[in-house]
Design an enzyme around this catalytic site. Structure first.
Site, short mmCIF file in Angstrom:
data_model
loop_
_atom_site.label_atom_id
_atom_site.label_comp_id
_atom_site.label_asym_id
_atom_site.label_seq_id
_atom_site.Cartn_x
_atom_site.Cartn_y
_atom_site.Cartn_z
N GLN A 190 -42.21 -94.97 -105.18
CA GLN A 190 -43.27 -94.69 -104.20
C GLN A 190 -43.29 -93.20 -103.81
O GLN A 190 -43.63 -92.85 -102.68
CB GLN A 190 -43.10 -95.58 -102.97
CG GLN A 190 -43.53 -97.03 -103.21
CD GLN A 190 -45.02 -97.15 -103.54
OE1 GLN A 190 -45.83 -96.34 -103.11
NE2 GLN A 190 -45.37 -98.17 -104.29
N SER A 191 -42.99 -92.34 -104.76
CA SER A 191 -42.95 -90.89 -104.51
C SER A 191 -44.30 -90.35 -104.05
O SER A 191 -45.33 -90.57 -104.68
CB SER A 191 -42.54 -90.19 -105.81
OG SER A 191 -43.01 -88.85 -105.83
N ASN A 192 -44.29 -89.61 -102.93
CA ASN A 192 -45.50 -88.93 -102.47
C ASN A 192 -45.75 -87.67 -103.29
O ASN A 192 -46.88 -87.26 -103.53
CB ASN A 192 -45.35 -88.50 -101.00
CG ASN A 192 -45.00 -89.67 -100.11
OD1 ASN A 192 -45.72 -90.65 -100.08
ND2 ASN A 192 -43.90 -89.56 -99.38
N THR B 235 -45.32 -87.08 -106.44
CA THR B 235 -46.00 -87.25 -107.73
C THR B 235 -47.51 -87.42 -107.53
O THR B 235 -48.30 -86.96 -108.35
CB THR B 235 -45.42 -88.44 -108.52
OG1 THR B 235 -45.52 -89.62 -107.72
CG2 THR B 235 -43.97 -88.21 -108.89
#
Ligand SMILES: *Cc1c(COP(=O)(O)O)cnc(C)c1O
Length: 402
Positions: free
Chosen positions: A103-105, A107
């Protein structure tokens, strides 16, 4: 509102991704009132938020756009000056490649910048990074909703890997870059959170000057944001802020020597860690190196002007795992929503707010302030600024929040 940067700093190339006006700073009146209620000791602590989640028109605004502003000129020049097969011949970048947790912001913000620049994005997501996926009661949803959905909407190619190896340890990235080159593409690698990128700390060094200008406008000449609380993940947000405030402090000290202004206590930046995986000392070393790298670029003497004493990280609110939303954090997310009408994110800013609330409620902040002030407690209010770095777009993947 405008502010100017010292010459060395202002000459560094920056590609605008943010709105031309600064992200807003506003008071948090209900939290301020409630947190001070049980504090008998003066001074009172006033809380404010800087809304980095409202900094850019691009998707899911958050702190990575500010960092990327200083990286885009390098992408366009394609000097790829940091790692992994830097090429000498200048060929235009065709593909941004980056990585993060599921759930990386970060990227998503890279994927959106790729759209802005008219290039492709490949986003590598590690299933084993942190505990978000493991803790999720609906793993299928966790892998498809929130930031994953948005990265795909932005046209990024999403590749999920089972292991958690990053460029730091094993290396799943080089083969991907080689595959792209074999196809005649020109990849540009952006490390996780852009922190290991040599230009990664500059955005938040500039943000320090923005905060100082807003401070003057909103608090008046003689007050400042005495404490600044910010998340520390990959580390260049807090590192950049430290470098920027050190440069400001140096400029302010020169002005004071020239005559007027009374002595003012420097602003204290406190990074709140959100992962228990690595010890605090590991992060302190990284943050110091990012702060020094930015310091060097903006015209400070990195070794002399930035020291380990400038790095303050608090690891008490990291919880059980990166990306895992524990019951206390859930409560705080709901509390802030209901008291202030503000949504924080489940991975970073909820832990920062948990830290801020603890520092205020337990009287740690006022004690620290008295210690720093020494014998002349002339100030009866302390101002603390919470940096809202974004990330709410991950919330739908945490659908079991009730
Ligand atoms: C990436 C991120 C952070 C952490 O910033 P670093 O520079 O990696 O320390 C904090 N908050 C949000 C919402 C983020 O996406």
């Amino acid at each position: 509102m405008s502010f100017s940067l010292p010459e060395t700093f202002s000459k560094l190339p920056r590609y605008p991704l943010l709105y031309p006006s600064p992200s807003p700073i506003h008071p948090l009146p209900v939290l301020t009132r409630n947190l001070n209620r049980n504090l008998n000791a003066a001074p009172a602590v006033s809380l404010f938020a800087k809304r980095e989640d409202h900094s850019s028109p691009l998707a899911c605004a958050g702190n990575k756009y500010r960092k990327l502003e200083y990286i885009v000129p390098d992408i366009l020049a394609n000097s790829n000056l940091h790692v992994l097969g830097a090429r000498s011949e200048a060929k235009a970048t065709t593909t941004l490649v980056t990585e993060g947790a599921i759930q990386s912001n970060h990227t998503v913000q890279v994927a959106s910048v790729a759209r802005r620049l008219g290039v492709e994005a490949i986003v590598i997501l590690h299933k084993a990074t942190g505990g978000g996926l493991a803790a999720s009661s609906d793993k299928n949803a966790f892998l498809r909703t929130g930031n994953v959905q948005i990265a795909r909407l932005l046209g990024a190619e999403v590749r999920m890997l089972d292991d958690s190896s990053t460029v730091d340890d094993g290396d799943p990235i080089t083969p991907i870059l080689e595959e792209l080159r074999a196809q005649g593409k020109v990849p540009y690698w952006i490390p996780s959170g852009a922190s290991l990128h040599p230009l990664g700390g500059l955005g938040y060094a500039r943000c320090a000057f923005e905060i100082a200008a807003q401070e003057k406008e909103q608090l008046g000449e003689n007050s400042r944001f005495d404490y600044i609380f910010v998340a520390c993940g990959s580390g260049s947000t807090v590192g950049g802020l430290i470098a920027g405030f050190k440069l400001l402090q140096k400029i302010e000290a020169q002005t004071q020597q020239d005559g007027n202004a009374e002595r003012v206590i420097s602003r204290k930046v406190i990074g709140i860690l959100n992962s228990p995986t690595k010890p605090r000392e590991y992060h302190e070393g990284r943050v110091l190196s990012f702060a020094r790298r930015a310091a060097h670029l903006i015209g400070l003497d990195p070794e002399r002007d930035v020291t380990p004493e400038d790095v303050h990280l608090d690891d008490r609110f990291a919880g059980t795992a990166y990306g895992a939303l524990d019951p206390t954090s859930k409560e705080i997310l709901a509390l802030i929503a209901q008291e202030e009408g503000v949504i924080v994110d489940p991975v970073y800013t909820v832990k920062v707010m948990r830290g801020v609330m603890h520092w205020v409620q337990e009287g740690e902040l006022t004690r620290d302030w008295s210690r720093r002030l020494g014998t002349s407690p002339s100030q009866n209010r302390v101002n603390a600024l919470f940096i809202h770095t974004g990330g709410q777009s991950a919330l739908s993947a945490y659908a079991d929040i009730e």
